[in-house]
Design a protein around this motif. Structure first.
Motif, short mmCIF file in Angstrom:
data_model
loop_
_atom_site.label_atom_id
_atom_site.label_comp_id
_atom_site.label_asym_id
_atom_site.label_seq_id
_atom_site.Cartn_x
_atom_site.Cartn_y
_atom_site.Cartn_z
N MET A 1 0.85 -1.19 0.00
CA MET A 1 0.00 0.00 0.00
C MET A 1 0.88 1.24 0.00
SD MET A 1 -3.02 0.78 2.63
CE MET A 1 -3.65 2.38 2.85
N GLU A 2 0.69 2.09 -0.97
CA GLU A 2 1.50 3.30 -1.09
C GLU A 2 0.97 4.38 -0.16
OE1 GLU A 2 3.30 6.12 -4.58
OE2 GLU A 2 2.64 4.09 -5.01
N THR A 3 1.89 5.06 0.51
CA THR A 3 1.50 6.08 1.47
C THR A 3 1.25 7.42 0.78
OG1 THR A 3 3.79 6.66 1.93
CG2 THR A 3 2.79 5.00 3.35
N VAL A 4 0.49 8.25 1.45
CA VAL A 4 0.21 9.61 0.99
C VAL A 4 1.31 10.52 1.51
CG1 VAL A 4 -1.42 11.53 1.13
CG2 VAL A 4 -2.27 9.19 0.95
N LYS A 5 1.87 11.34 0.64
CA LYS A 5 2.90 12.31 1.01
C LYS A 5 2.30 13.71 0.97
CE LYS A 5 6.45 9.54 -1.18
NZ LYS A 5 7.31 9.41 -2.36
N ILE A 6 2.63 14.51 1.97
CA ILE A 6 2.20 15.91 2.00
C ILE A 6 3.35 16.77 1.49
CG2 ILE A 6 1.35 17.81 3.42
CD1 ILE A 6 -0.60 15.40 3.17
N LEU A 7 3.06 17.60 0.50
CA LEU A 7 4.08 18.44 -0.13
C LEU A 7 3.76 19.91 0.09
CD1 LEU A 7 4.20 16.57 -3.56
CD2 LEU A 7 5.69 16.21 -1.58
N PRO A 8 4.78 20.75 0.26
CA PRO A 8 4.55 22.19 0.40
C PRO A 8 4.28 22.83 -0.96
CG PRO A 8 6.89 21.73 0.45
CD PRO A 8 6.20 20.39 0.38
N PHE A 9 3.85 24.06 -0.92
CA PHE A 9 3.58 24.82 -2.14
C PHE A 9 4.83 24.95 -3.00
CE2 PHE A 9 3.58 28.72 -4.59
CZ PHE A 9 2.38 28.61 -5.27
N SER A 10 4.63 24.84 -4.29
CA SER A 10 5.64 25.20 -5.28
C SER A 10 4.88 25.71 -6.50
CB SER A 10 6.52 24.00 -5.66
OG SER A 10 5.81 23.09 -6.46
N ASP A 11 5.54 26.52 -7.29
CA ASP A 11 4.89 27.05 -8.49
C ASP A 11 4.48 25.93 -9.44
OD1 ASP A 11 4.91 29.77 -7.77
OD2 ASP A 11 6.97 30.01 -8.48
N ALA A 12 5.26 24.84 -9.47
CA ALA A 12 4.95 23.71 -10.36
C ALA A 12 3.65 23.02 -9.93
CB ALA A 12 6.09 22.70 -10.36
N LEU A 13 3.35 23.04 -8.63
CA LEU A 13 2.14 22.39 -8.13
C LEU A 13 0.93 23.32 -8.10
CD1 LEU A 13 3.60 20.31 -5.16
CD2 LEU A 13 3.06 19.52 -7.47
N ALA A 14 1.14 24.61 -8.20
CA ALA A 14 0.06 25.60 -8.08
C ALA A 14 -1.17 25.31 -8.94
CB ALA A 14 0.60 27.00 -8.36
N PRO A 15 -1.03 24.86 -10.20
CA PRO A 15 -2.23 24.60 -11.00
C PRO A 15 -3.17 23.54 -10.41
CG PRO A 15 -0.31 24.74 -12.42
CD PRO A 15 0.20 24.74 -11.00
N TYR A 16 -2.65 22.65 -9.59
CA TYR A 16 -3.50 21.64 -8.95
C TYR A 16 -4.46 22.26 -7.95
CZ TYR A 16 -0.57 18.02 -10.99
OH TYR A 16 0.09 17.21 -11.86
N PHE A 17 -4.08 23.40 -7.37
CA PHE A 17 -4.96 24.07 -6.42
C PHE A 17 -6.27 24.44 -7.10
CE2 PHE A 17 -5.74 27.77 -3.41
CZ PHE A 17 -6.02 26.97 -2.31
N LEU A 18 -6.19 24.89 -8.34
CA LEU A 18 -7.39 25.21 -9.12
C LEU A 18 -8.09 23.95 -9.61
CD1 LEU A 18 -9.29 27.13 -10.67
CD2 LEU A 18 -7.59 27.18 -12.50
N GLU A 48 2.06 34.80 -0.14
CA GLU A 48 2.69 36.10 0.12
C GLU A 48 1.97 36.89 1.21
OE1 GLU A 48 3.09 38.03 -3.68
OE2 GLU A 48 4.60 36.59 -4.36
N GLN A 49 0.78 36.47 1.58
CA GLN A 49 0.02 37.12 2.65
C GLN A 49 0.20 36.39 3.98
OE1 GLN A 49 -1.32 40.02 1.68
NE2 GLN A 49 -0.58 39.48 -0.35
N GLY A 50 1.13 35.43 4.03
CA GLY A 50 1.41 34.71 5.27
C GLY A 50 0.71 33.38 5.41
N GLY A 51 0.01 32.94 4.38
CA GLY A 51 -0.70 31.67 4.43
C GLY A 51 0.09 30.53 3.82
N ALA A 52 -0.62 29.46 3.49
CA ALA A 52 0.04 28.27 2.96
C ALA A 52 -0.89 27.52 2.02
CB ALA A 52 0.44 27.34 4.10
N VAL A 53 -0.29 26.72 1.16
CA VAL A 53 -1.02 25.76 0.34
C VAL A 53 -0.23 24.46 0.42
CG1 VAL A 53 -1.86 25.15 -1.96
CG2 VAL A 53 -1.92 27.53 -1.22
N LEU A 54 -0.91 23.38 0.74
CA LEU A 54 -0.29 22.07 0.83
C LEU A 54 -0.94 21.13 -0.17
CD1 LEU A 54 -0.28 21.78 4.73
CD2 LEU A 54 1.61 22.53 3.26
N PHE A 55 -0.19 20.13 -0.59
CA PHE A 55 -0.67 19.17 -1.57
C PHE A 55 -0.45 17.75 -1.06
CE2 PHE A 55 0.56 23.00 -3.75
CZ PHE A 55 -0.50 23.23 -4.60
N ALA A 56 -1.33 16.85 -1.47
CA ALA A 56 -1.20 15.43 -1.14
C ALA A 56 -0.86 14.68 -2.41
CB ALA A 56 -2.49 14.89 -0.53
#
Length: 153
Positions: A1-18, A48-56
């Protein structure tokens, strides 16, 4: 069973947020201008406003995301948590939510707020499991939300 990894924000991952959040927002609501701004430009509107975006990441693919918006000196708001249907059952939402709370705590937060809608029953159950509790909703805060919850550190 493959585990879920939590990744920090990067510009390359930003499109997934949308892309990950768009589906559920449009299923239940209309995309509002504030949705579009946050989802298309998370670096400018959150990071840039002090928040975060994380990805799984699961099985090498981005399957979930969550945002944290700074709303006060020691306060954040949990926003835009989305998980792709193919990853349900892998506890992605729980892992993302806990990672977001851990991030906020590390930044010195005393409180994390969230606004939701009671029609999103699985999300409400997830928030309760994470330790959020209901608090009274002020009238006029968000038009499409009828539930306000908070997590206190």
């Amino acid at each position: 069973m493959e585990t879920v990894k939590i990744l920090p924000f990067s510009d390359a991952l930003a499109p997934y947020f949308l892309s990950i959040n768009r589906e559920w927002i449009e299923h239940y609501f209309c995309m509002e201008p504030f949705d579009v701004a946050q989802l298309q430009s998370p670096r400018e509107t959150l990071i840039e406003q002090g928040g975060a975006v994380l990805f799984a990441q699961w099985k090498g693919e981005i399957v979930g995301t969550v945002g944290l918006k700074k709303t006060g000196d020691r306060q954040y708001e949990l926003i835009k948590m989305g998980v792709l249907p193919k990853a349900r059952g892998q506890k992605v939402g729980l892992l993302l939510g806990q990672a977001a709370l851990d991030w906020a705590k590390e930044k010195g937060a005393q409180k994390v707020l969230l606004y939701s809608n009671s029609i999103l029953v699985p999300a409400i159950a997830l928030y309760r499991k994470l330790g959020f509790r209901y608090i009274p909703m002020e009238s006029g805060t968000y038009q499409r939300c009828d539930v306000k919850m908070e997590y206190l550190f």
